[in-house]
Design a protein around this motif. Sequence first.
Motif, PDB file in Angstrom:
ATOM      1  N   THR A  65       0.796  -1.228   0.000  1.00 41.60           N
ATOM      2  CA  THR A  65       0.000   0.000   0.000  1.00 41.60           C
ATOM      3  C   THR A  65       0.828   1.277   0.000  1.00 41.60           C
ATOM      4  OG1 THR A  65      -0.107   0.180   2.413  1.00 41.60           O
ATOM      5  CG2 THR A  65      -1.781  -1.182   1.343  1.00 41.60           C
ATOM      6  N   ALA A  66       2.110   1.190   0.330  1.00 43.04           N
ATOM      7  CA  ALA A  66       2.961   2.381   0.537  1.00 43.04           C
ATOM      8  C   ALA A  66       2.422   3.250   1.667  1.00 43.04           C
ATOM      9  CB  ALA A  66       3.116   3.192  -0.748  1.00 43.04           C
ATOM     10  N   ARG A  67       1.645   2.653   2.565  1.00 41.54           N
ATOM     11  CA  ARG A  67       1.152   3.333   3.762  1.00 41.54           C
ATOM     12  C   ARG A  67       1.311   2.379   4.931  1.00 41.54           C
ATOM     13  NH1 ARG A  67      -3.197   5.523   0.248  1.00 41.54           N
ATOM     14  NH2 ARG A  67      -4.386   3.621   0.595  1.00 41.54           N
ATOM     15  N   ASN A  68       1.454   2.944   6.138  1.00 42.25           N
ATOM     16  CA  ASN A  68       1.499   2.066   7.290  1.00 42.25           C
ATOM     17  C   ASN A  68       0.078   1.743   7.747  1.00 42.25           C
ATOM     18  OD1 ASN A  68       0.594   4.185   9.017  1.00 42.25           O
ATOM     19  ND2 ASN A  68       2.702   4.921   9.219  1.00 42.25           N
ATOM     20  N   THR A  69      -0.031   0.814   8.681  1.00 37.84           N
ATOM     21  CA  THR A  69      -1.358   0.364   9.095  1.00 37.84           C
ATOM     22  C   THR A  69      -2.169   1.471   9.767  1.00 37.84           C
ATOM     23  OG1 THR A  69      -0.368  -0.512  11.123  1.00 37.84           O
ATOM     24  CG2 THR A  69      -0.702  -2.051   9.307  1.00 37.84           C
ATOM     25  N   ALA A  70      -1.500   2.368  10.494  1.00 39.69           N
ATOM     26  CA  ALA A  70      -2.228   3.466  11.145  1.00 39.69           C
ATOM     27  C   ALA A  70      -2.865   4.391  10.112  1.00 39.69           C
ATOM     28  CB  ALA A  70      -1.283   4.255  12.053  1.00 39.69           C
ATOM     29  N   GLN A  71      -2.133   4.697   9.043  1.00 42.18           N
ATOM     30  CA  GLN A  71      -2.691   5.541   7.987  1.00 42.18           C
ATOM     31  C   GLN A  71      -3.888   4.876   7.315  1.00 42.18           C
ATOM     32  OE1 GLN A  71       1.058   5.821   5.858  1.00 42.18           O
ATOM     33  NE2 GLN A  71       1.206   8.013   6.284  1.00 42.18           N
ATOM     34  N   GLU A  72      -3.757   3.591   7.036  1.00 43.90           N
ATOM     35  CA  GLU A  72      -4.860   2.893   6.377  1.00 43.90           C
ATOM     36  C   GLU A  72      -6.039   2.723   7.320  1.00 43.90           C
ATOM     37  OE1 GLU A  72      -6.772   2.059   3.367  1.00 43.90           O
ATOM     38  OE2 GLU A  72      -4.620   2.197   2.985  1.00 43.90           O
ATOM     39  N   ASP A  73      -5.782   2.539   8.620  1.00 46.92           N
ATOM     40  CA  ASP A  73      -6.877   2.450   9.591  1.00 46.92           C
ATOM     41  C   ASP A  73      -7.684   3.749   9.615  1.00 46.92           C
ATOM     42  OD1 ASP A  73      -6.436  -0.138  10.347  1.00 46.92           O
ATOM     43  OD2 ASP A  73      -5.345   0.355  12.188  1.00 46.92           O
ATOM     44  N   ARG A  74      -7.010   4.886   9.568  1.00 47.06           N
ATOM     45  CA  ARG A  74      -7.730   6.164   9.580  1.00 47.06           C
ATOM     46  C   ARG A  74      -8.609   6.302   8.338  1.00 47.06           C
ATOM     47  NH1 ARG A  74      -2.782   7.939  11.938  1.00 47.06           N
ATOM     48  NH2 ARG A  74      -1.930   8.590   9.912  1.00 47.06           N
ATOM     49  N   ARG A  75      -8.087   5.901   7.202  1.00 50.26           N
ATOM     50  CA  ARG A  75      -8.879   5.955   5.969  1.00 50.26           C
ATOM     51  C   ARG A  75     -10.094   5.025   6.066  1.00 50.26           C
ATOM     52  NH1 ARG A  75      -7.910   7.772   1.030  1.00 50.26           N
ATOM     53  NH2 ARG A  75      -5.723   8.172   1.545  1.00 50.26           N
ATOM     54  N   LEU A  77     -11.712   4.002   8.730  1.00 53.57           N
ATOM     55  CA  LEU A  77     -12.727   4.512   9.652  1.00 53.57           C
ATOM     56  C   LEU A  77     -13.501   5.676   9.043  1.00 53.57           C
ATOM     57  CD1 LEU A  77     -10.746   4.266  13.011  1.00 53.57           C
ATOM     58  CD2 LEU A  77     -12.541   2.737  12.150  1.00 53.57           C
ATOM     59  N   ARG A  78     -12.826   6.498   8.236  1.00 52.36           N
ATOM     60  CA  ARG A  78     -13.551   7.576   7.548  1.00 52.36           C
ATOM     61  C   ARG A  78     -14.565   6.995   6.563  1.00 52.36           C
ATOM     62  NH1 ARG A  78      -8.358  10.053   7.331  1.00 52.36           N
ATOM     63  NH2 ARG A  78      -8.088   9.408   5.153  1.00 52.36           N
ATOM     64  N   LEU A  79     -14.177   5.964   5.850  1.00 49.37           N
ATOM     65  CA  LEU A  79     -15.088   5.359   4.869  1.00 49.37           C
ATOM     66  C   LEU A  79     -16.270   4.683   5.537  1.00 49.37           C
ATOM     67  CD1 LEU A  79     -12.524   3.739   2.393  1.00 49.37           C
ATOM     68  CD2 LEU A  79     -14.003   5.712   1.941  1.00 49.37           C
ATOM     69  N   LEU A  80     -16.041   4.049   6.683  1.00 48.34           N
ATOM     70  CA  LEU A  80     -17.110   3.288   7.331  1.00 48.34           C
ATOM     71  C   LEU A  80     -18.068   4.176   8.129  1.00 48.34           C
ATOM     72  CD1 LEU A  80     -15.123   0.150   8.551  1.00 48.34           C
ATOM     73  CD2 LEU A  80     -16.717   0.297   6.625  1.00 48.34           C
ATOM     74  N   GLY A  81     -17.584   5.272   8.663  1.00 44.85           N
ATOM     75  CA  GLY A  81     -18.459   6.177   9.406  1.00 44.85           C
ATOM     76  C   GLY A  81     -19.186   5.517  10.564  1.00 44.85           C
ATOM     77  N   ILE A  82     -18.499   4.668  11.306  1.00 43.10           N
ATOM     78  CA  ILE A  82     -19.135   3.898  12.382  1.00 43.10           C
ATOM     79  C   ILE A  82     -19.554   4.817  13.527  1.00 43.10           C
ATOM     80  CG2 ILE A  82     -18.757   2.074  14.092  1.00 43.10           C
ATOM     81  CD1 ILE A  82     -16.684   0.911  12.085  1.00 43.10           C
ATOM     82  N   GLN A  83     -20.754   4.545  14.063  1.00 42.43           N
ATOM     83  CA  GLN A  83     -21.273   5.275  15.212  1.00 42.43           C
ATOM     84  C   GLN A  83     -21.363   4.348  16.424  1.00 42.43           C
ATOM     85  OE1 GLN A  83     -21.964   8.644  15.039  1.00 42.43           O
ATOM     86  NE2 GLN A  83     -21.047   8.408  12.987  1.00 42.43           N
ATOM     87  N   PRO A  84     -21.281   4.899  17.651  1.00 39.06           N
ATOM     88  CA  PRO A  84     -21.444   4.055  18.834  1.00 39.06           C
ATOM     89  C   PRO A  84     -22.758   3.280  18.775  1.00 39.06           C
ATOM     90  CG  PRO A  84     -20.672   6.237  19.458  1.00 39.06           C
ATOM     91  CD  PRO A  84     -21.004   6.317  17.998  1.00 39.06           C
ATOM     92  N   GLY A  85     -22.677   2.012  19.096  1.00 33.65           N
ATOM     93  CA  GLY A  85     -23.859   1.159  19.076  1.00 33.65           C
ATOM     94  C   GLY A  85     -24.063   0.420  17.767  1.00 33.65           C
ATOM     95  N   ASP A  86     -23.232   0.702  16.756  1.00 32.94           N
ATOM     96  CA  ASP A  86     -23.385   0.038  15.459  1.00 32.94           C
ATOM     97  C   ASP A  86     -23.009  -1.444  15.532  1.00 32.94           C
ATOM     98  OD1 ASP A  86     -24.350   2.225  14.116  1.00 32.94           O
ATOM     99  OD2 ASP A  86     -22.508   2.639  12.995  1.00 32.94           O
ATOM    100  N   THR A  87     -23.552  -2.187  14.583  1.00 33.07           N
ATOM    101  CA  THR A  87     -23.218  -3.590  14.385  1.00 33.07           C
ATOM    102  C   THR A  87     -22.376  -3.675  13.119  1.00 33.07           C
ATOM    103  OG1 THR A  87     -25.277  -4.314  15.424  1.00 33.07           O
ATOM    104  CG2 THR A  87     -24.167  -5.897  14.008  1.00 33.07           C
TER     105      THR A  87
END
Length: 249
Positions: A65-75, A77-87
């Motif tokens: 990916t030419a990115r580390n795991t932290a960078q890809e994790d942030r991307r 989470l932005r794509l998923l838009g998870i809210q508290p209580g989600d499944t």
Amino acid sequence: MNYPGRLDRRIRALLNRPATVVDGYLDVMGGARVPQTTGQRVMGSTVLPMIYERLWRPVLFWGFTARNTAQEDRRKLRLLGIQPGDTVLDVACGPGNTTRSLVEQVGPDGIAIGVDSSASMLAQAVRETAPDSPVGYVRGDAVDLPFDDGTFDAISCYGALYLMDDPLGSLRDMIRVLKPGGRIAILTTCARGPAHVRQVEVAASRLAPLRLFDVDEITDALRDAGLVEVTRNVSAASQTVGGRRPETS
């Protein structure tokens, strides 16, 4: 090891078929097996799950990916838009590294479920997961997910689609179990270069351990399935793709 009672009940309530507890995860497959590519056989070995998260994944991930795991994790989470209580569902979760990265977002009232067909990967995922975490694991087939239509608020599939025997079939089933308004995020391979070169590379990859997807193959599949807000970010040999299932009228 067994699940805490409340977590066990929450996961079983989402399943559409019976399950038994094996090594701390719920197994809906029993003696059934799914077709295995060479890559899947390697990933399901007894040794790789133990070194995957600390050694294999960080080294492979950077080159891919030419990115580390932290960078890809942030991307992600932005794509998923998870809210508290989600499944939330993590498909082909392996030893659970991506599944566990969703814990803070779902919160104590939500749940993150990892599904994989590899018993050795799931056993390692259970060992790596805190017993009081809102995370559970299910052994199931990614092309026949053991959940009803519209079950999940968000679905991830990271670093796995290119290993599957029927990746587009799995993608269709992920969309089936996604709720209206739910979001999906996928990290997979991406062919680069001129069209005629990509066509040869993509065709040749079907005989290789890892499948190579053409630059528009995954985004086209999401749009054809009716998803909206489809995005793609290409980096090195990878693409991160996201989309949203539209709300029903």
